[in-house]
Design an enzyme around this catalytic site. Sequence first.
Site, PDB file in Angstrom:
ATOM      1  N   HIS A 192      21.038   8.023  14.975  1.00 47.10           N
ATOM      2  CA  HIS A 192      22.119   8.572  15.803  1.00 47.10           C
ATOM      3  C   HIS A 192      22.767   7.471  16.639  1.00 47.10           C
ATOM      4  O   HIS A 192      23.337   7.753  17.686  1.00 47.10           O
ATOM      5  CB  HIS A 192      21.591   9.704  16.685  1.00 47.10           C
ATOM      6  CG  HIS A 192      21.139  10.880  15.869  1.00 47.10           C
ATOM      7  ND1 HIS A 192      22.019  11.769  15.295  1.00 47.10           N
ATOM      8  CD2 HIS A 192      19.908  11.293  15.490  1.00 47.10           C
ATOM      9  CE1 HIS A 192      21.344  12.683  14.607  1.00 47.10           C
ATOM     10  NE2 HIS A 192      20.049  12.408  14.710  1.00 47.10           N
ATOM     11  N   LYS A 252       5.206  -3.074  26.225  1.00 51.19           N
ATOM     12  CA  LYS A 252       4.269  -4.219  26.221  1.00 51.19           C
ATOM     13  C   LYS A 252       5.004  -5.483  25.785  1.00 51.19           C
ATOM     14  O   LYS A 252       4.852  -6.536  26.398  1.00 51.19           O
ATOM     15  CB  LYS A 252       3.087  -3.981  25.260  1.00 51.19           C
ATOM     16  CG  LYS A 252       2.064  -2.979  25.698  1.00 51.19           C
ATOM     17  CD  LYS A 252       1.150  -3.438  26.810  1.00 51.19           C
ATOM     18  CE  LYS A 252       1.660  -3.088  28.165  1.00 51.19           C
ATOM     19  NZ  LYS A 252       1.422  -1.767  28.680  1.00 51.19           N
ATOM     20  N   GLU A 305       5.430   2.770  24.528  1.00 51.96           N
ATOM     21  CA  GLU A 305       4.433   1.885  25.132  1.00 51.96           C
ATOM     22  C   GLU A 305       4.402   0.532  24.420  1.00 51.96           C
ATOM     23  O   GLU A 305       4.297  -0.520  25.062  1.00 51.96           O
ATOM     24  CB  GLU A 305       3.063   2.583  25.110  1.00 51.96           C
ATOM     25  CG  GLU A 305       1.912   1.806  25.697  1.00 51.96           C
ATOM     26  CD  GLU A 305       2.101   1.361  27.146  1.00 51.96           C
ATOM     27  OE1 GLU A 305       3.024   1.816  27.821  1.00 51.96           O
ATOM     28  OE2 GLU A 305       1.300   0.508  27.580  1.00 51.96           O
ATOM     29  N   ASN A 320       1.644  -6.532  54.174  1.00 52.08           N
ATOM     30  CA  ASN A 320       2.110  -5.927  52.921  1.00 52.08           C
ATOM     31  C   ASN A 320       2.863  -4.658  53.291  1.00 52.08           C
ATOM     32  O   ASN A 320       2.455  -3.958  54.229  1.00 52.08           O
ATOM     33  CB  ASN A 320       0.934  -5.511  52.034  1.00 52.08           C
ATOM     34  CG  ASN A 320       0.235  -6.696  51.394  1.00 52.08           C
ATOM     35  OD1 ASN A 320       0.676  -7.831  51.539  1.00 52.08           O
ATOM     36  ND2 ASN A 320      -0.852  -6.414  50.694  1.00 52.08           N
ATOM     37  N   GLY A 321       3.905  -4.334  52.532  1.00 51.56           N
ATOM     38  CA  GLY A 321       4.663  -3.114  52.809  1.00 51.56           C
ATOM     39  C   GLY A 321       6.052  -3.458  53.293  1.00 51.56           C
ATOM     40  O   GLY A 321       6.498  -4.614  53.198  1.00 51.56           O
ATOM     41  N   ARG A 329      -1.579  -9.840  40.852  1.00 52.26           N
ATOM     42  CA  ARG A 329      -0.696  -8.794  41.360  1.00 52.26           C
ATOM     43  C   ARG A 329       0.765  -9.188  41.296  1.00 52.26           C
ATOM     44  O   ARG A 329       1.642  -8.335  41.414  1.00 52.26           O
ATOM     45  CB  ARG A 329      -1.078  -8.446  42.807  1.00 52.26           C
ATOM     46  CG  ARG A 329      -2.494  -7.902  42.934  1.00 52.26           C
ATOM     47  CD  ARG A 329      -2.885  -7.764  44.377  1.00 52.26           C
ATOM     48  NE  ARG A 329      -2.084  -6.765  45.046  1.00 52.26           N
ATOM     49  CZ  ARG A 329      -2.416  -5.487  45.157  1.00 52.26           C
ATOM     50  NH1 ARG A 329      -3.552  -5.080  44.652  1.00 52.26           N
ATOM     51  NH2 ARG A 329      -1.640  -4.644  45.781  1.00 52.26           N
ATOM     52  N   LYS A 382       1.527  -6.117  39.605  1.00 50.85           N
ATOM     53  CA  LYS A 382       0.537  -5.190  39.053  1.00 50.85           C
ATOM     54  C   LYS A 382       0.673  -3.809  39.676  1.00 50.85           C
ATOM     55  O   LYS A 382       0.608  -2.800  38.989  1.00 50.85           O
ATOM     56  CB  LYS A 382      -0.873  -5.741  39.283  1.00 50.85           C
ATOM     57  CG  LYS A 382      -1.975  -4.860  38.726  1.00 50.85           C
ATOM     58  CD  LYS A 382      -1.904  -4.779  37.216  1.00 50.85           C
ATOM     59  CE  LYS A 382      -2.912  -3.824  36.626  1.00 50.85           C
ATOM     60  NZ  LYS A 382      -2.571  -3.456  35.241  1.00 50.85           N
ATOM     61  N   TRP A 419       5.473 -11.275  47.501  1.00 52.17           N
ATOM     62  CA  TRP A 419       6.429 -10.902  46.456  1.00 52.17           C
ATOM     63  C   TRP A 419       7.694 -10.516  47.217  1.00 52.17           C
ATOM     64  O   TRP A 419       7.718  -9.514  47.930  1.00 52.17           O
ATOM     65  CB  TRP A 419       5.874  -9.719  45.663  1.00 52.17           C
ATOM     66  CG  TRP A 419       6.640  -9.360  44.434  1.00 52.17           C
ATOM     67  CD1 TRP A 419       6.530  -9.923  43.201  1.00 52.17           C
ATOM     68  CD2 TRP A 419       7.616  -8.316  44.314  1.00 52.17           C
ATOM     69  NE1 TRP A 419       7.377  -9.302  42.326  1.00 52.17           N
ATOM     70  CE2 TRP A 419       8.059  -8.323  42.964  1.00 52.17           C
ATOM     71  CE3 TRP A 419       8.187  -7.389  45.194  1.00 52.17           C
ATOM     72  CZ2 TRP A 419       9.018  -7.436  42.487  1.00 52.17           C
ATOM     73  CZ3 TRP A 419       9.134  -6.508  44.714  1.00 52.17           C
ATOM     74  CH2 TRP A 419       9.547  -6.529  43.380  1.00 52.17           C
ATOM     75  N   GLU A 463       7.469  -6.694  28.496  1.00 50.66           N
ATOM     76  CA  GLU A 463       6.799  -7.233  29.682  1.00 50.66           C
ATOM     77  C   GLU A 463       6.262  -8.633  29.481  1.00 50.66           C
ATOM     78  O   GLU A 463       6.423  -9.495  30.335  1.00 50.66           O
ATOM     79  CB  GLU A 463       5.567  -6.364  30.010  1.00 50.66           C
ATOM     80  CG  GLU A 463       5.800  -5.211  30.874  1.00 50.66           C
ATOM     81  CD  GLU A 463       4.469  -4.538  31.192  1.00 50.66           C
ATOM     82  OE1 GLU A 463       4.094  -4.535  32.358  1.00 50.66           O
ATOM     83  OE2 GLU A 463       3.804  -4.004  30.274  1.00 50.66           O
ATOM     84  N   CYS A 465       2.488  -8.007  47.011  1.00 58.36           N
ATOM     85  CA  CYS A 465       1.871  -8.908  47.989  1.00 58.36           C
ATOM     86  C   CYS A 465       0.361  -8.676  48.081  1.00 58.36           C
ATOM     87  O   CYS A 465      -0.129  -7.577  47.825  1.00 58.36           O
ATOM     88  CB  CYS A 465       2.466  -8.650  49.362  1.00 58.36           C
ATOM     89  SG  CYS A 465       4.249  -8.767  49.383  1.00 58.36           S
TER      90      CYS A 465
HETATM   91  O1  M6R Z   1      -0.711   1.627  38.735  1.00 60.65           O
HETATM   92  P1  M6R Z   1       0.218   2.536  37.995  1.00 60.65           P
HETATM   93  O2  M6R Z   1      -0.394   3.074  36.765  1.00 60.65           O
HETATM   94  O3  M6R Z   1       0.796   3.607  38.852  1.00 60.65           O
HETATM   95  O4  M6R Z   1       1.415   1.592  37.552  1.00 60.65           O
HETATM   96  C1  M6R Z   1       2.561   2.118  36.950  1.00 60.65           C
HETATM   97  C2  M6R Z   1       3.391   1.033  36.336  1.00 60.65           C
HETATM   98  O5  M6R Z   1       3.868   0.156  37.296  1.00 60.65           O
HETATM   99  C3  M6R Z   1       2.592   0.238  35.285  1.00 60.65           C
HETATM  100  O6  M6R Z   1       2.049   1.063  34.309  1.00 60.65           O
HETATM  101  C4  M6R Z   1       3.488  -0.809  34.600  1.00 60.65           C
HETATM  102  O7  M6R Z   1       4.466  -0.185  33.822  1.00 60.65           O
HETATM  103  C5  M6R Z   1       2.613  -1.754  33.795  1.00 60.65           C
HETATM  104  N1  M6R Z   1       2.950  -3.112  34.111  1.00 60.65           N
HETATM  105  C6  M6R Z   1       2.725  -1.552  32.348  1.00 60.65           C
HETATM  106  O8  M6R Z   1       2.022  -2.484  31.596  1.00 60.65           O
END
Ligand code: M6R
Length: 614
Positions: free
Chosen positions: A510, A491, A487, A106-107, A28, A609, A80, A494, A2
């Site tokens: 395995h 990517k 990683e 927010n929260g 976000r 985000k 959100w 996502e 949010c």
């Molecule tokens: O802000 P942070 O680095 O703590 O965020 C952690 C994860 O939420 C963040 O890295 C997420 O996995 C990304 N969307 C990856 O691209």
Amino acid sequence: MCGIVGFSSRRHSAVGPLVNGLRRLEYRGYDSAGVALQSDGGIRVYKQTGKVGELEKLLKEKLPAAERDAFKMGIAHTRWATHGLPTAANAHPHVADGGRLALVHNGIIENYAALRAGLEKRGVAFASQTDTEVLAHLIAQFDKDDFLSAVTQALKQVEGTYGIAVMSMRHPGEMVVARKGSPLVIGIGEHETVVASDVSAIVAHTRQVIYLKDGDVALVTPDGVNVYTLDNAPVSRDVQEIEFDLGAVEKGGFDHFMLKEIHEQPEALRNTIRGRLDKTDGTAILSGLNLTPRELAAVRRLVIVGCGTSLHAGMVGKHYFESLADIPTSPEQAAEFRYSNPIISPDDWVIALSQSGETADTLAAVRESMRKGALVSGLCNVVGSTIAREVGRGVYLHAGPEISVASTKAFTAQVTALLMTALKLGRTRRLSREEGLRLVAEIERIPDLVGAVVARSNEIAAIAEKRCKAEDMFFIGRGVLYPTALEGALKVKEIAYLHAEGYQAAELKHGPIALLTEKTPVVALLADIPGKEKTVGNVQECRARNAPVVGVVTEGDEEAASHVDDAIFVPRTSEWVAPIVSVVALQLFAYHVARLRGCEIDQPRNLAKSVTVE
Ligand code: M6R
């Protein structure tokens, strides 16, 4: 997740600044948006599901341009969904007191069910399923003479986290904002004050800001701000200057923020490194850690906590700390760590990795570690973020604002900062000055090496075109390149909505190898560092099952290139820098696959985000 914007001005209508502010927070992740506007005539609320563009259409329809000038104060929100579906009724702002009070939040209010039951007993009718609406009604119950006290009395009954902005027709021209566990920043302009959950919504108006601390409550007017504790005692908070300008939160000619941020990496990394390398003693200068050589030498174990991409960076860090500083290191997923009743001793050093500095699980892991007496530091990008402030020591990445949900430049900056930290720790132990100097020289080259990979974007796009129709992919690497495989897979998941898994190269046989066919591309990390030959062997096993292989290969290594269908070349580096140059190739590969599949790259579905809920 949010986002909050608040605006209060003597001269200008709040409508444009609020909507533009929401646009800056779109990255976000959210599913509905709304705005409440105050004029002498009362408060008007407009809410809509979907993107901010839908809210703008609604405003165009319902609020003629000629009327907008009357609204000089307002609050706005992107939601959100947590409690209740993403509907217009559940969207913020929520109103109480017959529409005379409006609030954005927010929260999560954890005791909302009990509070709601109590309010319903007193005859309050609810219009939504949200936890937030409870807080609006609760404040309204106390709202008589003093607005600030009404808010603080209500907040004292709340369990959970909040960043709020609230306004009431009983106190025209006043806005009260407060934070606990959810960031809130106040921008001080000329006869106007801007509030936001993120500085990117403020920088278009002013660079002078106050970062509220947990437990702060502030009374905001167009002429400024007064900050108080929850007991209404005044407190003083420094005005700080935002260290970037508007250009940093705009696309600057790129199609997507993600592509812009991939291209920004050489500059971002220069900023991460600047002033932190000691070319005389072959070590790193990380004054924000505020640790003496004696304290550094006393560290017996390192724990690196983080989530998602930050966790992967921490996994690379393990190799650095163990190889360069001889310190046993455990990278831990922050949520698992916080609930595992972790065994912590006073000579443990816990490093919290977080781009945003707001991730709820990482923050909780930090608090648990501090409670148990560990030395705790942060490695964050966002200046003034909650984690950075709570730990009080650490290393800022200085990578500039990262807007795309898919983290790119933060990862390479985190890994580079971890390498510098390992260098510093190593030099308190067995790493010689000569070895330190060699590493310093290598770290200095990182920005240019990364630039050389970025320059290959078109070649990588051509390879992505061949593989973008796949529905499953595997990414394999070993040793220090295994986290890079994770990683790369993250990517692709996502942003390209494609099933992808990262594996240790040796682990594939395995079990997962059973899934390989000509339809499952394998992306292999084959930089020319120790262990490469063994990964080449694993590649052969994949090709024997007809899986097409894309290799990330060191320039000039024709032997490795001959084993793959398509090679993405990266510069020759030491094993320490190989994960950094290799991951940039994977970022570009994922980006182009997603683009070719027509995906929404900067705001992938369901993602946010900064993940401020558990
Ligand atoms: O802000 P942070 O680095 O703590 O965020 C952690 C994860 O939420 C963040 O890295 C997420 O996995 C990304 N969307 C990856 O691209």
